[in-house]
Design an enzyme around this catalytic site. Sequence first.
Site, mmCIF file in Angstrom:
data_model
loop_
_atom_site.group_PDB
_atom_site.id
_atom_site.type_symbol
_atom_site.label_atom_id
_atom_site.label_comp_id
_atom_site.label_asym_id
_atom_site.label_seq_id
_atom_site.Cartn_x
_atom_site.Cartn_y
_atom_site.Cartn_z
ATOM 1 N N ASN A 63 0.836 -1.204 0.000
ATOM 2 C CA ASN A 63 0.000 0.000 0.000
ATOM 3 C C ASN A 63 0.864 1.245 0.000
ATOM 4 O O ASN A 63 1.954 1.243 0.587
ATOM 5 C CB ASN A 63 -0.862 0.076 1.274
ATOM 6 C CG ASN A 63 -1.885 -1.028 1.365
ATOM 7 O OD1 ASN A 63 -2.402 -1.511 0.359
ATOM 8 N ND2 ASN A 63 -2.184 -1.448 2.587
ATOM 9 N N MET A 64 0.335 2.293 -0.619
ATOM 10 C CA MET A 64 0.918 3.609 -0.381
ATOM 11 C C MET A 64 0.174 4.178 0.824
ATOM 12 O O MET A 64 -1.055 4.264 0.816
ATOM 13 C CB MET A 64 0.730 4.514 -1.608
ATOM 14 C CG MET A 64 1.447 5.837 -1.468
ATOM 15 S SD MET A 64 3.230 5.659 -1.142
ATOM 16 C CE MET A 64 3.849 5.249 -2.767
ATOM 17 N N ARG A 100 10.211 5.904 15.631
ATOM 18 C CA ARG A 100 10.357 6.675 14.387
ATOM 19 C C ARG A 100 9.036 6.656 13.618
ATOM 20 O O ARG A 100 8.284 5.683 13.714
ATOM 21 C CB ARG A 100 11.462 6.049 13.533
ATOM 22 C CG ARG A 100 12.703 5.794 14.356
ATOM 23 C CD ARG A 100 13.907 5.492 13.559
ATOM 24 N NE ARG A 100 14.001 4.158 13.030
ATOM 25 C CZ ARG A 100 15.179 3.531 12.909
ATOM 26 N NH1 ARG A 100 16.290 4.116 13.299
ATOM 27 N NH2 ARG A 100 15.225 2.338 12.383
ATOM 28 N N GLY A 117 4.383 -5.691 2.312
ATOM 29 C CA GLY A 117 5.604 -4.963 1.981
ATOM 30 C C GLY A 117 6.418 -4.639 3.226
ATOM 31 O O GLY A 117 7.650 -4.764 3.232
ATOM 32 N N ASN A 118 5.742 -4.226 4.286
ATOM 33 C CA ASN A 118 6.465 -3.897 5.527
ATOM 34 C C ASN A 118 7.185 -5.128 6.079
ATOM 35 O O ASN A 118 8.332 -5.040 6.539
ATOM 36 C CB ASN A 118 5.491 -3.385 6.591
ATOM 37 C CG ASN A 118 4.783 -2.110 6.186
ATOM 38 O OD1 ASN A 118 5.192 -1.420 5.261
ATOM 39 N ND2 ASN A 118 3.693 -1.793 6.885
ATOM 40 N N LEU A 129 1.302 -7.672 22.163
ATOM 41 C CA LEU A 129 0.528 -6.839 23.096
ATOM 42 C C LEU A 129 1.112 -5.440 23.208
ATOM 43 O O LEU A 129 1.038 -4.807 24.264
ATOM 44 C CB LEU A 129 0.510 -7.513 24.476
ATOM 45 C CG LEU A 129 -0.148 -8.895 24.536
ATOM 46 C CD1 LEU A 129 0.194 -9.605 25.846
ATOM 47 C CD2 LEU A 129 -1.658 -8.790 24.382
ATOM 48 N N ALA A 158 3.299 -0.282 11.799
ATOM 49 C CA ALA A 158 4.268 -1.278 11.312
ATOM 50 C C ALA A 158 5.133 -1.891 12.416
ATOM 51 O O ALA A 158 6.065 -2.638 12.100
ATOM 52 C CB ALA A 158 5.153 -0.735 10.189
ATOM 53 N N ALA A 159 4.821 -1.626 13.676
ATOM 54 C CA ALA A 159 5.591 -2.295 14.741
ATOM 55 C C ALA A 159 5.374 -3.806 14.673
ATOM 56 O O ALA A 159 6.331 -4.592 14.782
ATOM 57 C CB ALA A 159 5.158 -1.765 16.107
ATOM 58 N N ARG A 201 3.296 -3.981 26.194
ATOM 59 C CA ARG A 201 3.331 -5.013 27.243
ATOM 60 C C ARG A 201 4.132 -6.241 26.829
ATOM 61 O O ARG A 201 4.434 -7.092 27.657
ATOM 62 C CB ARG A 201 1.907 -5.412 27.636
ATOM 63 C CG ARG A 201 1.232 -4.345 28.485
ATOM 64 C CD ARG A 201 -0.205 -4.669 28.728
ATOM 65 N NE ARG A 201 -0.941 -4.708 27.472
ATOM 66 C CZ ARG A 201 -2.220 -5.025 27.349
ATOM 67 N NH1 ARG A 201 -2.917 -5.344 28.414
ATOM 68 N NH2 ARG A 201 -2.810 -5.019 26.172
ATOM 69 N N ASN A 237 -2.339 -9.518 16.922
ATOM 70 C CA ASN A 237 -2.263 -8.609 18.068
ATOM 71 C C ASN A 237 -3.480 -8.875 18.956
ATOM 72 O O ASN A 237 -4.262 -9.798 18.695
ATOM 73 C CB ASN A 237 -2.125 -7.139 17.628
ATOM 74 C CG ASN A 237 -3.365 -6.609 16.927
ATOM 75 O OD1 ASN A 237 -4.448 -7.196 17.012
ATOM 76 N ND2 ASN A 237 -3.220 -5.503 16.227
HETATM 77 O O1 RIB Z 1 0.598 -2.683 9.547
HETATM 78 C C1 RIB Z 1 0.696 -1.372 9.062
HETATM 79 C C2 RIB Z 1 0.190 -1.315 7.652
HETATM 80 O O2 RIB Z 1 -1.196 -1.592 7.652
HETATM 81 C C3 RIB Z 1 0.308 0.038 6.988
HETATM 82 O O3 RIB Z 1 1.549 0.229 6.360
HETATM 83 C C4 RIB Z 1 -0.879 0.077 6.061
HETATM 84 O O4 RIB Z 1 -0.543 0.076 4.708
HETATM 85 C C5 RIB Z 1 -1.736 -1.137 6.422
HETATM 86 O O5 RIB Z 1 -1.588 -2.166 5.533
#
Ligand code: RIB
Length: 310
Positions: free
Chosen positions: A17-18, A293, A48-49, A227, A257-258, A230, A190
């Site tokens: 995704n953008m 970040r 992608g992440n 979590l 994106a964590a 936590r 999660n």
């Molecule tokens: O997990 C985070 C991602 O969820 C974001 O980058 C967004 O594109 C969604 O897919």
Amino acid sequence: MASNETRSRVAVVGSLNMDLVARAPRLPHPGETLAGRTFAQVAGGKGGNQAVAAARLGAQVSMLGCVGADGNGVQLRAGLEAEGIDCAALETGKAATGVALIIVDDASQNAIVIVAGSNGEVTPETIARHEPVLAAAEVVICQLETPPDTVRAALAAARRLGKTVILNPAPATGPLPADWLPLIDYLIPNELEAAALTGLPVDTPEDAAKAAAALRAAGARNVLVTLGARGVQATLDGAAAATLYEAPKVKAVDTTAAGDTFIGGFAAQLAQGASVETAIRFAQRAAALSVTRPGAQPSIPTRAELGASD
Ligand code: RIB
């Protein structure tokens, strides 16, 4: 870092995704117009992440997915290639590239709306066409931002090929089909997703352990419930009880994106033969750094930033 020939392989089947990201003091109420502070357009998508995380954290990665024939698609593909990710199985479809509208508030929480676009064009036939990419990997990761039939096909192919199979059930709207769970080695939701999958409340680590037990009883081998600050509640095959791995304490600015960073780092470690415990702790350190970040892919750290030796 070891050469591409010696790095262990991870294949990611999933979304690109953008991300259109506004920062605002808080999330808006229904019907409310709220003044934001900043806007940024950054590369994202759970698939992608996770691919970028696995690559920056030590794996040789292949991405199986679909972007649109538009500027966003060109930019997302170029971003992956710049990370050394193999995009031979990243197709270009007819629909526009997927987008995510993200609001991040001053408490670093986010709310996300995704429009799948070309991510909806990843089909079971796409999986069959690119099966050699799965065959070449040690670990295969899927999420739920591509069509359900596609995810099932990818899980089944990866299982048949004897791969370590990770499913990040995100976003989750309800229980997974019963025949998916035995295909999964590591199910990583999660707390919201664990609740959606089981119908159980998941507010505490103890709740997460109960949800994980239900998912394991239904066939998933190992369940890691993330979590946030936590930590991670891990219920592993053969263990008598769940173990809570506490998260490193950091000052979060953006948690987007964590979870993806955790999953990519965990997969990279498993592909290299690390123990599950080592993989969890390494991935937690990576995720902790990512939340300090802003943005999705820009926030993901490298092995060097974690002080990991080559
Ligand atoms: O997990 C985070 C991602 O969820 C974001 O980058 C967004 O594109 C969604 O897919």
